[in-house]
Design a protein around this motif. Structure first.
Motif, PDB file in Angstrom:
ATOM      1  N   PRO A  67      -7.142  -1.209 -13.409  1.00  0.00           N
ATOM      2  CA  PRO A  67      -7.193  -2.126 -11.654  1.00  0.00           C
ATOM      3  C   PRO A  67      -6.772  -0.758 -10.660  1.00  0.00           C
ATOM      4  O   PRO A  67      -6.693  -1.021  -9.713  1.00  0.00           O
ATOM      5  CB  PRO A  67      -5.822  -2.561 -12.132  1.00  0.00           C
ATOM      6  CG  PRO A  67      -6.161  -2.700 -13.563  1.00  0.00           C
ATOM      7  CD  PRO A  67      -6.808  -1.923 -14.128  1.00  0.00           C
ATOM      8  N   LEU A  68      -6.888   1.004 -11.146  1.00  0.00           N
ATOM      9  CA  LEU A  68      -5.852   1.724 -10.193  1.00  0.00           C
ATOM     10  C   LEU A  68      -7.503   2.367 -10.070  1.00  0.00           C
ATOM     11  O   LEU A  68      -6.644   3.281  -8.948  1.00  0.00           O
ATOM     12  CB  LEU A  68      -4.514   2.670 -11.071  1.00  0.00           C
ATOM     13  CG  LEU A  68      -3.631   1.341 -11.755  1.00  0.00           C
ATOM     14  CD1 LEU A  68      -2.360   2.048 -11.856  1.00  0.00           C
ATOM     15  CD2 LEU A  68      -2.742   0.852  -9.793  1.00  0.00           C
ATOM     16  N   CYS A  69      -7.933   2.564 -10.878  1.00  0.00           N
ATOM     17  CA  CYS A  69      -9.163   3.715 -11.007  1.00  0.00           C
ATOM     18  C   CYS A  69      -9.623   3.082  -8.854  1.00  0.00           C
ATOM     19  O   CYS A  69     -10.066   2.065  -8.908  1.00  0.00           O
ATOM     20  CB  CYS A  69     -10.685   3.425 -11.350  1.00  0.00           C
ATOM     21  SG  CYS A  69      -9.199   3.527 -13.341  1.00  0.00           S
ATOM     22  N   PRO A  70     -10.408   4.022  -8.650  1.00  0.00           N
ATOM     23  CA  PRO A  70     -11.326   4.399  -7.388  1.00  0.00           C
ATOM     24  C   PRO A  70     -12.220   3.441  -7.426  1.00  0.00           C
ATOM     25  O   PRO A  70     -12.509   2.714  -6.710  1.00  0.00           O
ATOM     26  CB  PRO A  70     -11.978   5.259  -7.314  1.00  0.00           C
ATOM     27  CG  PRO A  70     -11.075   6.555  -8.093  1.00  0.00           C
ATOM     28  CD  PRO A  70      -9.973   5.217  -9.384  1.00  0.00           C
ATOM     29  N   GLU A  71     -13.398   3.234  -8.375  1.00  0.00           N
ATOM     30  CA  GLU A  71     -14.325   2.001  -8.536  1.00  0.00           C
ATOM     31  C   GLU A  71     -13.715   1.156  -9.089  1.00  0.00           C
ATOM     32  O   GLU A  71     -14.580  -0.251  -8.063  1.00  0.00           O
ATOM     33  CB  GLU A  71     -14.388   1.980  -9.548  1.00  0.00           C
ATOM     34  CG  GLU A  71     -15.441   3.710 -10.095  1.00  0.00           C
ATOM     35  CD  GLU A  71     -14.741   5.141 -10.675  1.00  0.00           C
ATOM     36  OE1 GLU A  71     -13.494   5.087 -10.499  1.00  0.00           O
ATOM     37  OE2 GLU A  71     -14.631   5.856 -11.108  1.00  0.00           O
ATOM     38  N   PHE A  72     -12.445   0.589  -9.405  1.00  0.00           N
ATOM     39  CA  PHE A  72     -11.368  -0.716  -9.028  1.00  0.00           C
ATOM     40  C   PHE A  72     -11.331  -1.351  -8.260  1.00  0.00           C
ATOM     41  O   PHE A  72     -11.334  -2.513  -6.826  1.00  0.00           O
ATOM     42  CB  PHE A  72     -10.738  -1.090  -9.713  1.00  0.00           C
ATOM     43  CG  PHE A  72      -9.803  -2.393 -10.067  1.00  0.00           C
ATOM     44  CD1 PHE A  72     -10.963  -3.120 -11.438  1.00  0.00           C
ATOM     45  CD2 PHE A  72      -9.481  -3.168  -9.319  1.00  0.00           C
ATOM     46  CE1 PHE A  72     -10.267  -4.259 -11.833  1.00  0.00           C
ATOM     47  CE2 PHE A  72      -9.101  -4.666  -9.307  1.00  0.00           C
ATOM     48  CZ  PHE A  72      -9.576  -4.998 -11.349  1.00  0.00           C
ATOM     49  N   ASN A  73     -10.575  -0.146  -6.668  1.00  0.00           N
ATOM     50  CA  ASN A  73     -10.250  -0.393  -5.874  1.00  0.00           C
ATOM     51  C   ASN A  73     -11.661  -0.067  -4.658  1.00  0.00           C
ATOM     52  O   ASN A  73     -10.736  -0.582  -3.425  1.00  0.00           O
ATOM     53  CB  ASN A  73      -9.081   0.629  -5.276  1.00  0.00           C
ATOM     54  CG  ASN A  73      -8.174  -0.115  -6.230  1.00  0.00           C
ATOM     55  OD1 ASN A  73      -7.067  -1.146  -5.469  1.00  0.00           O
ATOM     56  ND2 ASN A  73      -8.564   1.024  -7.358  1.00  0.00           N
ATOM     57  N   LEU A  74     -12.928  -0.126  -4.529  1.00  0.00           N
ATOM     58  CA  LEU A  74     -13.667  -0.871  -3.363  1.00  0.00           C
ATOM     59  C   LEU A  74     -14.132  -2.127  -3.621  1.00  0.00           C
ATOM     60  O   LEU A  74     -14.407  -2.129  -5.029  1.00  0.00           O
ATOM     61  CB  LEU A  74     -14.891   0.832  -3.753  1.00  0.00           C
ATOM     62  CG  LEU A  74     -13.521   2.180  -3.194  1.00  0.00           C
ATOM     63  CD1 LEU A  74     -14.685   3.522  -3.430  1.00  0.00           C
ATOM     64  CD2 LEU A  74     -12.789   1.985  -1.742  1.00  0.00           C
ATOM     65  N   ALA A  75     -14.461  -1.974  -2.627  1.00  0.00           N
ATOM     66  CA  ALA A  75     -15.651  -3.080  -2.364  1.00  0.00           C
ATOM     67  C   ALA A  75     -16.984  -2.965  -1.997  1.00  0.00           C
ATOM     68  O   ALA A  75     -17.083  -1.866  -0.825  1.00  0.00           O
ATOM     69  CB  ALA A  75     -15.058  -4.505  -1.970  1.00  0.00           C
TER      70      ALA A  75
END
Lengths: 435, 397
Positions: free
Chosen positions: B389-397
């Motif tokens: 949940p802290l990875c960049p991929e999880f934090n972009l939409a």
């Protein structure tokens, strides 16, 4: 308040800005863990009325002349702090007429001059010397906790909607450089609306643990160590995409904050009450002691100043706790060598009614007295309102709280009050040493 | 490996992706997925029971659970959009009134904008939130009149004047919330309501004010721009905005044709991973990842508690990414991972990433792999739950 809606949840809810979620008294309901006011100072102060009043004038700390090193600690006394109990107008007969049940006897008051004196539980602060700004509030008041808390947070005394950020957030925007890990820190649950900012150099932390999730794991805590090591490795990756890069930048700054602030338990000092205010102030001193660019700290007292009933007894306990922890804080920062560069200022959404209600309590009023500690000229500032009821029973506002905020922004931090507070705000002279 | 286009569609048109959706739409043609998501019926909703001292907590949890429902689709997304645009808050409106306003948003979310604006102008929660309650023609409150134009329908500096605000407030006055009778909204017809000039029209009622606002040339471009930004993550260029506004006007301010035009714009498929996930999106994704009902209080800590916008302007994207939010995310992710189930395969990174539709970079994957413990460790995979949940991929939409 139901069991499932715990005190902690309530505080979380409150500090998220939910305000008087359950309207009035219930929203500020105390959980019953009131410890008896047992401060040794007040116990030893004997007949407090005989205490020698401190001379009005500069406190005995050397004021930091480099404004870029000055810091501000704002202590929020939620619920509506009764200014007339904190700074008692014992020389005004109308005070005793209005409050047959909750007035403080003249011989108990800690005298400031021949009309006003501090609450008897504020013996340490009386000894230390405090600056009082009288009559602070809104000239277009609302009796609603949430409305007035929101206005104080935003920095708009007369109506919401003058700014899209919070007062402390704007201070942070104006004070911080881009390299600072954080310019303003709020201690409490949730994100306080006063911390809303444009540049995002504001951080809300709950407790000394906040950074420990990302720093400080040792070899004997292998899971956390792996987690923290991997987080740093993720933060250090670099990519071409602007959005991904921005994300990594936040991660790197977060690691920077966590490392700069560190695990905070190590250098905590003694003398604080074991309540939310005491723990918050202790943490504030630790943060300021880190010297990592934090210029503003916001401490939510987590007390219940909404004294609709049994005002006198409850207020004594509140002041006892306040006196003990504030004094501990001032000692703490002095020991850390920060004495001349930290200004403490209280805020509270409104004062209380002039007259006792039917429950020996006081209802929502208008203006209140604010208290400042640090490099200030001790004594009374602002203007005591007439002992006459306005707006459903409160005392009139003589100092718009935008002027109070302007004093903090301009006279203490050297910022343009018009930018931070609004065009109409004018700082008060003579409160801050040299200002 | 997750299909990036499908993940984008689910992330923008719903609160996904979640495992159920990814399975359901796997391998389907992009246009079919768009058609399906655009035409799905709203979730059936049962109203929360109110009347206890837990109402504030209860209504918030009620809505958060709806938003986190794996079946929540475009309709829920639009209800959320309107809540952030035509804001009201539990700060000043009771749980009962906020639930009533929610029903209103639900009814008109994809209906007619004029009808929606007419209804919400005299909605009880809105009357409390923007101080219309108990205003009178002699003592009008300008708050709603100003925000109606500045934030809700026209935009700042859209050509209206302070006089329009003052006069609008007079015509908008007279509505009040009868808190002794089930918070019914009533109109006080004992006042005299003068005819006033407003945006070039002559008005004396709230309905006429709203009509004049909806007929204003700034209205359609403003709403089209806001809706476009919500789905595309960027503002439209001038030509696109004008084209969308024309579509909106040609359809009598019906929201669905505008929304379809926004979503079917070819640039929609390119405008992916171009903004930070909102705290709500992140929270819902966390729940889908760990498959645990993470407490809704997390949203208060992240700064996006439903029914509680920070001010009348709603939530600001600039606040979605900060050190404070990141520290909170680290704690929530770390704390949540303890309750999550063990992986079903021997490749937890791929399994978890697929569960939440993540396309992880090689670099991220390497770091995650490095975090997995040795065979002697107790549940060596757990760090992956905490870190994903802290990875960049999880934090972009």
């Amino acid at each position: 308040v139901s069991e499932s809606f715990s005190r902690r949840d309530m505080l979380k809810w409150m500090s998220a800005g939910a305000g008087a979620a359950t309207i009035g008294a219930a929203a500020y309901m105390y959980d019953g863990n009131r410890s008896p006011a047992s401060s040794t100072a007040s116990a030893t102060s004997g007949a407090p009325g005989t205490t020698t009043p401190p001379d009005s004038g500069p406190s005995n700390v050397n004021v930091e002349t480099d404004m870029a090193r000055r810091t501000l600690v704002v202590v929020e006394l939620e619920g509506g702090n009764d200014g007339q109990s904190m700074v008692v107008p014992y020389g005004l007969g109308s005070y005793y007429d209005a409050r047959p049940n909750s007035a403080i006897a003249e011989n108990e008051v800690l005298r400031l001059d021949d009309r006003f004196g501090l609450h008897p539980q504020l013996a340490r602060l009386h000894q230390r010397g405090v600056s009082i700004v009288q009559g602070v509030g809104s000239k277009n008041p609302s009796g609603s906790h949430f409305e007035m808390r929101a206005r104080w947070a935003e920095g708009s005394p007369d109506a919401l909607g003058q700014h899209t950020t919070g007062f402390l957030g704007r201070l942070s925007d104006a004070l911080g450089d881009d390299d600072a890990v954080a310019t303003a820190v709020s201690i409490g649950d949730g994100s306080h609306p006063s911390m809303l900012s444009e540049r995002g150099r504001t951080v809300t932390i709950t407790n000394a643990d906040a950074a420990s999730y990302l720093t400080g794991a040792t070899d004997d805590d292998i899971l956390r160590l792996r987690f923290q090591t991997a987080y740093r490795a993720l933060a250090d990756l670099s990519f071409d995409s602007a959005t991904v890069t921005a994300r990594h930048e936040i991660m790197r700054r977060t690691v920077g904050f966590a490392e700069a602030v560190g695990v905070l338990e190590n250098d905590a000092r003694e003398g604080y009450r074991d309540d939310q205010l005491g723990q918050g102030l202790r943490l504030a001193a630790q943060l300021l002691g880190r010297d990592v660019g934090i210029r503003v700290v916001h401490v939510v007292a987590g007390m219940d100043f909404d004294t609709h009933d049994d005002h006198a007894g409850r207020y004594s306990e509140l002041m006892g706790s306040f006196d003990e922890s504030m004094d501990a804080f001032m000692n703490d920062i002095t020991q850390r060598g920060l004495g001349g560069q930290v200004l403490v200022a209280t805020v509270s959404e409104f004062g209380r009614t002039l007259r006792d209600n039917g429950s020996s309590g006081l209802d929502h009023g208008v203006s209140s007295n604010m208290l400042m500690l640090g490099p200030v000229n001790s004594g009374l500032h602002g203007e005591q309102p007439a002992m006459r009821e306005v707006d459903d029973g409160g005392l009139a506002t003589t100092v718009g709280f935008d002027d109070y905020y302007a004093t903090l922004a301009d006279r203490w931090l050297g910022l343009d009050a018009a930018d931070i507070v609004g065009a109409g705000a004018s700082p008060l002279d003579g409160i801050i040493v040299g200002g | 490996v997750a299909d990036g286009t499908l993940v984008h569609l689910l992330g923008r048109l719903t609160f996904g992706p979640n495992p159920q959706q990814l399975e359901r739409f796997a391998g389907q043609d992009t246009q079919v997925v768009i058609d399906t998501l655009l035409s799905e019926a709203p979730l059936p909703i049962s109203e929360p029971s109110l009347g206890s001292d837990e109402d504030y907590e209860r209504v918030t949890k009620w809505w958060v659970d709806i938003l986190a429902d794996p079946q929540a689709g475009l309709h829920e997304r639009m209800v959320w959009f309107w809540h952030g645009h035509l804001t009201s808050s539990l700060d000043k409106a009771s749980p009962r009134l906020m639930v009533r306003q929610q029903a209103l948003l639900r009814e008109h979310a994809l209906g007619n904008f004029r009808t929606l604006l007419q209804a919400i102008t005299v909605d009880g929660a809105m009357l409390n939130w923007l101080d219309g309650n108990y205003s009178s023609p002699d003592d009008p409150n300008e708050n709603y009149a100003r925000e109606l134009m500045e934030l809700f329908a026209l935009g700042l500096d859209a050509g209206y004047t302070e006089r329009d605000i003052r006069n609008g407030a007079i015509a908008l006055s007279g509505w009040w919330v009868d808190d002794e009778n089930d918070d019914e909204v009533r109109f006080n017809d004992e006042y005299e309501y003068p005819s006033v000039e407003f945006l070039g029209a002559t008005v004396s009622t709230a309905a006429e004010v709203v009509d004049a606002v909806c007929d204003h040339p700034a209205c359609a471009p403003f709403i089209a721009g806001r809706l476009y930004r919500s789905f595309h993550g960027v503002d439209p260029d001038d030509a696109t905005r004008a084209r969308l506004a024309a579509t909106f006007v040609d359809n009598g301010l019906e929201i669905r044709p505008l929304l379809e035009a926004v979503v079917r714009d070819p640039s929609f498929l390119d405008h992916r991973s171009n903004r930070t996930r909102s705290p709500l999106e992140w929270y819902v994704a966390l729940r889908h990842l760990v498959q645990v009902d993470v407490s809704f209080w997390a949203l208060a800590e992240l700064g996006q508690l439903p029914f509680h916008p920070p001010n009348v302007a709603g939530w600001k994207e600039s606040q979605w990414s900060s050190v404070g939010v990141e520290l909170t995310k680290a704690r929530l992710a770390w704390d949540a991972h303890w309750e999550a189930d063990a992986p079903r395969t021997d490749d937890p990174i791929t399994e978890f990433a697929e569960r939440c539709g993540l396309v992880l970079s090689e670099e991220t994957t390497d770091v995650l792999r490095g975090s997995i413990g040795g065979e002697d460790d107790w549940e060596p995979f757990r760090t992956v739950y905490g870190l994903l949940p802290l990875c960049p991929e999880f934090n972009l939409a």
